[in-house]
Design a protein around this motif. Structure first.
Motif: not given
Lengths: 442, 503
Positions: A43, A47, A128-129, A214, A217-218, A221, A272-273, A275-276, B154-155, B158
């Motif tokens: 992270d 950044h 960022l995204y 993101i 980082v996701a 980890v 994003g998804m 990471a989710v 992060s999650v 995200g």
């Protein structure tokens, strides 16, 4: 499924390939970050890359990727170095020094980018995204094939990471689990550390340029953390983390296309998804992991608690019988003494009845022959322990009961024999009660 | 004033802008476009307007950021000592999905999705969920704090990005303003925002002052606090709640990503100035306030500098200053102390070497003789692992203090004061050696090294105690050495103590 009708193998295929490559190369290194308790470094590095990008642009005055790449990697390595310095020279706690370094670099980067914004379309938002969706648009020709540049870069990075992990597995393992030993056995743990940091920075920059921070980082980890919930072996953890990362990449992209359609929207951010998706995988792993899963641990504890309650009940009934053979305790009497909750007590009593250890005679309970045997062994363990604790551990008769209560549940016949021998085969516990024999003498 | 402006420009850490402003000034004057972002040196009037807070807007912004810096500095110092420095980071990322969901829900209910209270409520809820997630992961799995922070951060972020992707497609209401939560746009702060920051920040500070003793105990000795019957879990949650509140009120001002810096940097800087918790939170409060004030003032003077980032950079500059110059924990003072100790150790070794040389040759019985005996430097060189240059330096320093006299290039002798001092040092060394032999079972042949490590930092009281503890074996002023002293032989092996730090 809604949304998938627009599936385009060229576009979506390459997006998924880019996602997989990014996820696999980050997850591979992430294992060591998680094991070394440095998860937040990914992270911090992502950044802090910002000023590197901006400086590279200002110096080279071009947006070509090589100078940008180099600048960002240098900034990433500097983050690790600065963090180490501030921690070492300034004696600041690791988390705090990381926080100081990366927020400062990020702020510096923002200022530089705002100043350079006239000349460069470095959109902080994109940084960022990420813009994994745009992956297929930027291609280069390799052997007559049009391959997205990102895919080429990430493949190289994945290869380097793979080689690093394979060749230095032993060193990485040793320096992750026992840095002190690693240093004393002679090989250079610092060297391994900084090589790892450099590769983390390279991987972060390579992925971050296209998929955003993101996701980086996701992926650093979350999949390794999930793999860590599933296994104790480093080799398996590495393989599992990569598999989970790939799975998260695929499901992430598919759900980015389909899920918003269920609610009447267009597709959303793939990064994003992803990471989710990896977060959901982690939740599953953390809940259902075979040895370290929360549910497994909970069930194991429950079973142990019930086993102990069952043993406590029959041992108590033995003691009641010992004092007054005519007394037949009922539920409330047992609960009053054991301080147990009603439902588990009822269930345990039913279980003991079914096992044939106690008999239910109109709400009053008495021990059966098998139950009495079991109970005698427990009480014998308890009293032997009490004796042992007074004699050999120097405890007073008032304080031993609790300790013995705990130990009696984990005492088998062999241990009882040993205790018996150690306490010179006395037949009375420190409270003056008889220690029952191992076998029923009747 | 112009010179000051130039200094400020350099401080803004952007060499490129400086070059631009200097060389392209003609161009800037001829074609001033709306997209022009170069930093021009402001007029005197601009400075006056900011310093005298003439603009209503500037007043609001500077007041708001100052209050924010104060409360973040104070709350942050507790979080820092609790080793929760990066909690603010995870937390500020975790607020994003809440903001997006609050916007979606509010808009679909026909409310104004961009109303600050609604968004902040959403941010608070998901921030608290994030903290809950971190605590669950940390307490229920075998993962440590760092992994828990990384996962949640992060999650959640995200998820927030994915939700923002949806928000941007919504027909009703413009989502564009939500972006400001990520970068912050301090410049557009209005009076109600400043009021919100002020009241919430002051409340947080008040709570932490009222619970100062409990929170301090929580930070320094959780186990003790627990044993004394303080509700540790409750206090911990309260502290994190304070962090949540400060983070959320700061989101609008400095943005999601930079908010953490206000929670971390001023307390980390304050740590260099004091050992006491009360002073630390006070210094952190002041540094935080100054960062907010100076940072937003600079961004008001130079309109193209983003205020959130400037606040952080001002805080960073203060951190670096504190790290170097801080007393008593800064680098410089520690270096200085170590240097002093090292030169003290070196001098003591020199004097002891000279004394032992004379003693071994029986030249000490008549003090007069000793004073006039010259010792060749080459002999001293053999006794310690000193380089000739270093020995020269040590001798020069001792000469300046009139402890030795150096006649030619390699001949030195002790002065009267030097001899007294040397006798004292040798005596102390041998006292300690004797103590080690008598009470710590150290072999006589090994004791020299062990004594070397500690003798230089012995307090006078300890020496006195040793004197009474150990029966004086010698009637003369100086104890006999418990082991043979070999002056002429190589003593390099194991005698690194000239450079060894007395820890």
């Amino acid at each position: 499924m809604g949304g998938l009708e627009n599936w385009n193998w060229f576009l979506d295929g390459w997006i998924i390939v880019a996602g997989i490559l990014c996820a696999a190369s980050t997850a591979l290194l992430g294992n060591f970050l998680v094991l070394r308790k440095m998860s937040m470094l990914g992270d911090a590095i992502t950044h802090a890359i910002l000023p590197g990008l901006a400086a590279a642009f200002m110096i080279s005055d071009s947006r070509s990727s090589l100078p940008m790449f180099v600048g960002a990697v240098i900034a990433g390595i500097l983050t690790a170095l600065f963090t180490e310095w501030i921690r070492g020279f300034g004696k600041v706690d690791e988390g705090a020094s990381m926080g100081v370094v990366f927020t400062s670099l990020f702020a510096l980067g923002l200022v530089m980018i705002v100043q350079a914004a006239d000349h460069v379309d470095l959109d902080p938002g994109c940084v960022l995204y990420g813009a994994i969706e745009l992956t297929p648009l930027d291609t280069i020709l390799i052997a007559g094939w049009e391959i997205p540049r990102v895919v080429v870069v990430l493949s190289v990075v994945l290869l380097i990471n793979l080689l690093f992990v394979i060749f230095f597995l032993k060193e990485l393992k040793l320096s992750s689990f026992d840095p002190a030993l690693a240093t004393t056995t002679g090989f250079n743990a610092t060297m391994i550390h900084y090589t790892l940091m450099t590769l983390v920075a390279v991987t972060a920059v390579a992925s971050f340029e296209t998929v955003g921070n993101i996701l980086v980082v996701a992926m650093f980890v979350v999949p390794p953390a999930a793999a860590y919930m599933l296994t104790d072996r480093l080799g398996r953890m590495l393989v599992l983390s990569v598999i989970l990362a790939i799975f998260a990449a695929i499901t992430g992209h598919i759900s980015a296309i389909t899920v918003p359609h269920w609610f009447g929207y267009q597709s959303t951010s793939t990064a994003g998804m992803m990471a989710v998706a990896s977060g959901l995988l982690f939740v599953f792993a953390a809940l259902f992991g075979p040895r370290h899963g929360i549910i497994v641990i909970f069930v194991r504890r429950q079973i142990l608690a019930w086993k102990i309650l069952a043993e406590d009940i029959i041992a108590l009934m033995y003691r009641i019988e010992e004092r007054d053979p005519q007394q037949k305790p009922d539920v409330n009497y047992l609960r009053d003494i054991l301080f147990s909750r009603p439902v588990p007590t009822q269930l345990t009593l039913r279980y003991l009845t079914k096992q044939g250890q106690i008999k239910d005679t109109n709400g009053a309970y008495e021990l059966t022959e098998t139950g009495r045997d079991m109970a005698r062994q427990l009480v014998r363990s308890h009293r032997l322990w009490e004796h042992y604790l007074v004699e050999h551990a120097g405890m007073t008769a008032e304080t031993i009961h609790k300790q013995a209560e705990r130990l009696e549940h984990f005492t088998d016949r062999d241990l009882r024999e040993k205790l018996n021998a150690d306490t010179l085969e006395t037949d009375q516990d420190p409270h003056g009660r008889p220690i029952p024999p191992e076998e029923n003498s009747d | 004033m112009r010179a000051f402006a130039l200094v400020l420009l350099v401080v803004s850490l952007w060499p490129h802008s400086f070059i631009l402003a200097a060389t392209d000034s003609n161009e800037i004057q001829t074609q001033k476009s709306i997209t022009d972002r170069s930093i021009a040196i402001p007029e005197w009037n601009d400075w006056k307007r900011v310093f005298l807070l003439q603009d209503y807007n500037t007043r609001i912004v500077i007041l708001g950021t100052t209050l924010l810096g104060m409360s973040a500095g104070m709350i942050g110092s507790f979080a820092l000592l609790r080793k929760r420095a990066l909690m603010g980071d995870a937390l500020s990322h975790a607020t994003l999905p809440g903001i997006a969901i609050a916007f979606i829900i509010a808009t679909s209910l026909g409310l104004n999705g961009k109303s600050l209270p609604i968004l902040l409520a959403g941010a608070a809820v998901s921030g608290l969920l994030g903290i809950g997630g971190i605590l669950l992961i940390r307490n229920l799995t075998r993962l440590k704090e760092d992994a828990a922070l990384g996962i949640v951060l992060s999650v959640f972020f995200g998820a927030g990005i994915a939700l923002l992707g949806i928000v941007q497609q919504m027909q009703t209401g413009h989502a564009a303003g939500l972006e400001s939560f990520i970068y912050g746009k301090t410049a557009s702060m209005v009076a109600s925002d400043a009021w919100l920051i002020g009241s919430a920040g002051l409340t947080c500070m008040l709570i932490s002052i009222l619970l100062y003793k409990e929170l301090t105990l929580l930070c320094f000795d959780e186990g003790f606090a627990n044993a004394r019957g303080f509700p540790v879990v409750l206090l911990d949650m309260l502290l994190m709640g304070l962090v949540v509140v400060v983070t959320i009120i700061g989101l609008q001002a400095v943005g999601l990503i930079l908010m953490i810096s206000l929670l971390v940097i001023p307390p980390a800087a304050a740590r260099f100035w004091t050992e006491k918790m009360a002073y630390m939170s006070l210094v952190a409060l002041i540094l935080g306030a100054l960062s907010g004030m100076i940072g937003s003032a600079m961004s008001a003077i130079f309109p193209n500098l983003p205020s959130g980032a400037m606040i952080v950079l001002v805080a960073t500059a203060m951190f670096l200053f504190s790290m170097v110059f801080g007393i008593p924990r800064g680098i410089l003072i520690r270096k200085l102390r170590r240097h002093q100790l090292n030169s003290k150790v070196n001098r003591q070794h020199l004097l002891r070497g000279l004394y032992e040389y004379l003693e071994a040759r029986g030249l000490l019985n008549e003090k007069q003789t000793a004073e006039s005996t010259f010792v060749p430097m080459s002999t001293l060189l053999k006794m310690r692992s000193w380089s000739p240059a270093k020995l020269k330096k040590i001798v020069n320093r001792a000469q300046r203090d009139q402890l030795v006299v150096s006649l030619q290039a390699d001949q030195i002798r002790l002065t009267k004061a030097g001899l007294l001092e040397a006798a004292r040092i040798v005596h102390e060394h041998r006292l300690w050696e004797l103590y080690l032999i008598t009470y710590a079972d150290v072999a006589a042949s090994k004791v020299d090294q062990d004594a070397d490590a500690i003798e230089h930092v012995l307090e006078p009281e300890v020496i006195a105690e040793l004197e009474t503890l150990l029966v004086r074996q010698s009637t003369a002023g100086v104890l006999q050495s418990p082991h043979a002293i070999e002056i002429q032989q190589e003593k390099a092996n194991g005698h690194q103590s000239g450079t060894r730090r007395a820890t």
